[in-house]
Structure formats: structure tokens, C-alpha cells
Motif scaffolding. Structure first.
Motif, short mmCIF file in Angstrom:
data_model
loop_
_atom_site.label_atom_id
_atom_site.label_comp_id
_atom_site.label_asym_id
_atom_site.label_seq_id
_atom_site.Cartn_x
_atom_site.Cartn_y
_atom_site.Cartn_z
N GLU A 7 0.90 -1.30 -0.04
CA GLU A 7 0.33 0.37 -0.16
C GLU A 7 0.62 1.36 0.33
O GLU A 7 0.46 1.99 -0.78
N PHE A 8 2.09 1.47 1.23
CA PHE A 8 3.12 2.57 0.72
C PHE A 8 3.64 2.39 -0.30
O PHE A 8 3.67 3.42 -1.21
N THR A 9 4.35 1.55 -1.37
CA THR A 9 4.84 1.81 -2.49
C THR A 9 3.46 2.16 -3.64
O THR A 9 3.88 3.10 -4.54
N ALA A 10 2.81 1.89 -3.41
CA ALA A 10 1.71 1.76 -4.83
C ALA A 10 1.42 3.70 -4.46
O ALA A 10 0.97 4.73 -4.99
N GLY A 11 0.76 4.17 -3.49
CA GLY A 11 0.48 5.66 -2.26
C GLY A 11 1.77 6.42 -2.79
O GLY A 11 2.27 7.39 -3.69
N LEU A 12 3.28 5.56 -3.09
CA LEU A 12 4.76 6.37 -3.94
C LEU A 12 4.63 6.69 -5.27
O LEU A 12 5.00 7.86 -5.82
N ILE A 13 4.42 6.02 -5.11
CA ILE A 13 3.66 5.73 -7.46
C ILE A 13 2.99 6.18 -7.16
O ILE A 13 3.15 7.41 -8.81
N ARG A 14 1.52 7.01 -6.94
CA ARG A 14 0.69 7.42 -7.05
C ARG A 14 1.33 8.93 -6.87
O ARG A 14 0.82 9.94 -7.85
N TRP A 15 1.70 9.39 -5.83
CA TRP A 15 2.28 10.89 -5.86
C TRP A 15 3.57 11.68 -6.31
O TRP A 15 3.69 12.13 -5.56
N VAL A 18 3.89 14.19 -7.43
CA VAL A 18 3.77 16.06 -6.16
C VAL A 18 4.82 15.88 -5.48
O VAL A 18 5.49 16.87 -5.45
N ILE A 19 5.88 14.64 -5.16
CA ILE A 19 6.81 14.80 -3.96
C ILE A 19 7.90 15.71 -5.05
O ILE A 19 8.67 16.02 -4.35
N ALA A 20 8.40 15.14 -6.53
CA ALA A 20 8.78 15.26 -6.97
C ALA A 20 8.68 17.40 -7.14
O ALA A 20 9.65 17.99 -7.34
N LEU A 51 6.46 24.96 -7.90
CA LEU A 51 5.43 25.11 -6.92
C LEU A 51 4.42 24.79 -8.38
O LEU A 51 3.03 23.43 -8.49
N ALA A 52 4.27 24.99 -9.39
CA ALA A 52 3.57 24.87 -10.94
C ALA A 52 3.90 23.28 -11.20
O ALA A 52 2.40 23.16 -11.30
N TYR A 53 4.39 22.63 -11.04
CA TYR A 53 5.18 21.16 -11.75
C TYR A 53 3.68 20.44 -10.63
O TYR A 53 3.10 19.10 -10.77
N GLY A 54 4.02 20.69 -8.87
CA GLY A 54 3.33 20.12 -8.14
C GLY A 54 1.86 20.57 -8.39
O GLY A 54 1.33 19.36 -8.20
#
Length: 185
Positions: A7-15, A18-20, A51-54
């Protein structure tokens, strides 16, 4: 056996985008903190780009739905296609006249209407439907905030059947401005 929960891995992949974006903002703020006539404006620019990319990545995440409908959406060179078990077709982005969000029998679908009157129905939760965000965002005068608002849970269909029968609920999301009806000489 993995030490990281799926679940954590899937969340990291999805977000991940935004993290970048947050990391890019951090880099820009670090450059601003170093100071100087060169690094301060450069860092402010990098932070603004982050900010624009996120923000764009966050909107893309809110647009994406969990895959629950049959069929597959393709977006290729300004052409949107839907290949479903009982229908489908292709629409050119340049020929789009309007986009509506319909609720048919409890399922939400995008209705893409062309200039010649033909329409393509694409389930919101079909595989690859998240790619439609970038295609829709490229349309002239498209407000991506309105696009996201159309999919918000407040506008979701009720879980019970409507009392008025099988009349679809329609919400206009975008319409191409054009010459309209020409009258006169």
C-alpha cells in the motif's frame, strides 16, 4: 518478501510527481537561502517551477479514478479513443465541440461531442481515463479547476436510483467558442 508494504509503495507511485514538485521547491528554496545576486532569483524561479509542476501533478491525481469500468482509453497525437466491449470510437481533440459529464444508470461517463454532432461516451473509471486530463487541459479556454470540480465527490451520483426514471444527469464542463448561428445578409 518485501520489507515495504504494498500500500505504501502504491501510494509513493501515485504521488511521485507531487513529491518531485516538492523536492524541486526545496531545491529552489535552498538556492534562495544561499543568497547572492545570481542564486536568489534563480532559486525563486526554480521554486516557482516546482510549485507549478506540483500543482499540476496534484490536479492530475484528483482527476484519476480507480479503474472499475470495462474498456480502455487511448490518447495519441491529439486523438482520443475508447475501445470498449460494447462500443467505442475515436475523436480528434481539434474537432471537439463540447465535453459533458453524464450519469447514466449510476455510472459517470464523459460525453465528447464533435463539431459534426457525433458523440463518444467514455466511462470516467475506464483504464487509461486519467490520460484525458492532459488532453482536456490542452483545449482552448479550459479551466482545469472546473474539470476537477466536475469529478468531485459532491457531484457524484446518488447511490440510489433516481425517482424520475432513467433520465441522465448532465453537467457541461467545456464548450468551444465559435461563430454560432450567423444571421443577416
Amino acid at each position: 518478501m518485501s520489507l515495504i508494504r504494498p500500500e505504501f509503495t502504491a501510494g509513493l507511485i501515485r504521488w511521485r510527481e507531487v513529491i518531485a514538485g516538492a523536492l524541486i521547491i526545496g531545491l529552489g528554496l535552498w538556492l534562495v537561502a544561499l543568497g547572492g545576486y545570481l542564486l536568489t532569483p534563480l532559486g525563486a524561479g526554480v521554486a516557482a517551477l516546482g510549485l507549478a509542476y506540483g500543482l499540476l501533478a496534484y490536479r492530475r491525481i484528483r482527476f484519476a479514478q480507480e479503474v472499475a469500468a470495462p474498456g480502455m482509453v487511448e490518447v495519441d497525437e491529439a486523438q482520443v479513443g475508447y475501445l470498449g466491449p460494447q462500443g467505442g470510437g475515436f475523436v480528434s481533440i481539434d474537432d471537439l465541440q463540447e465535453i459533458r459529464l453524464l450519469t447514466l444508470r449510476g455510472r459517470r461517463v464523459w460525453r465528447l461531442k464533435q463539431l459534426d454532432g457525433q458523440a463518444l461516451l467514455i466511462p470516467v473509471d475506464a483504464e487509461g481515463a486519467d490520460r484525458l486530463f492532459d488532453a482536456f487541459a490542452a483545449l482552448p479556454e479550459m479551466n482545469t479547476a472546473d474539470l476537477i470540480a466536475a469529478l468531485s465527490p459532491e457531484t457524484a451520483p446518488p447511490t440510489t436510483l433516481p425517482l424520475r426514471g432513467d433520465i441522465p444527469e448532465m453537467r457541461l464542463v467545456w464548450r468551444r467558442r465559435g461563430a454560432g448561428v450567423v444571421t443577416g445578409a
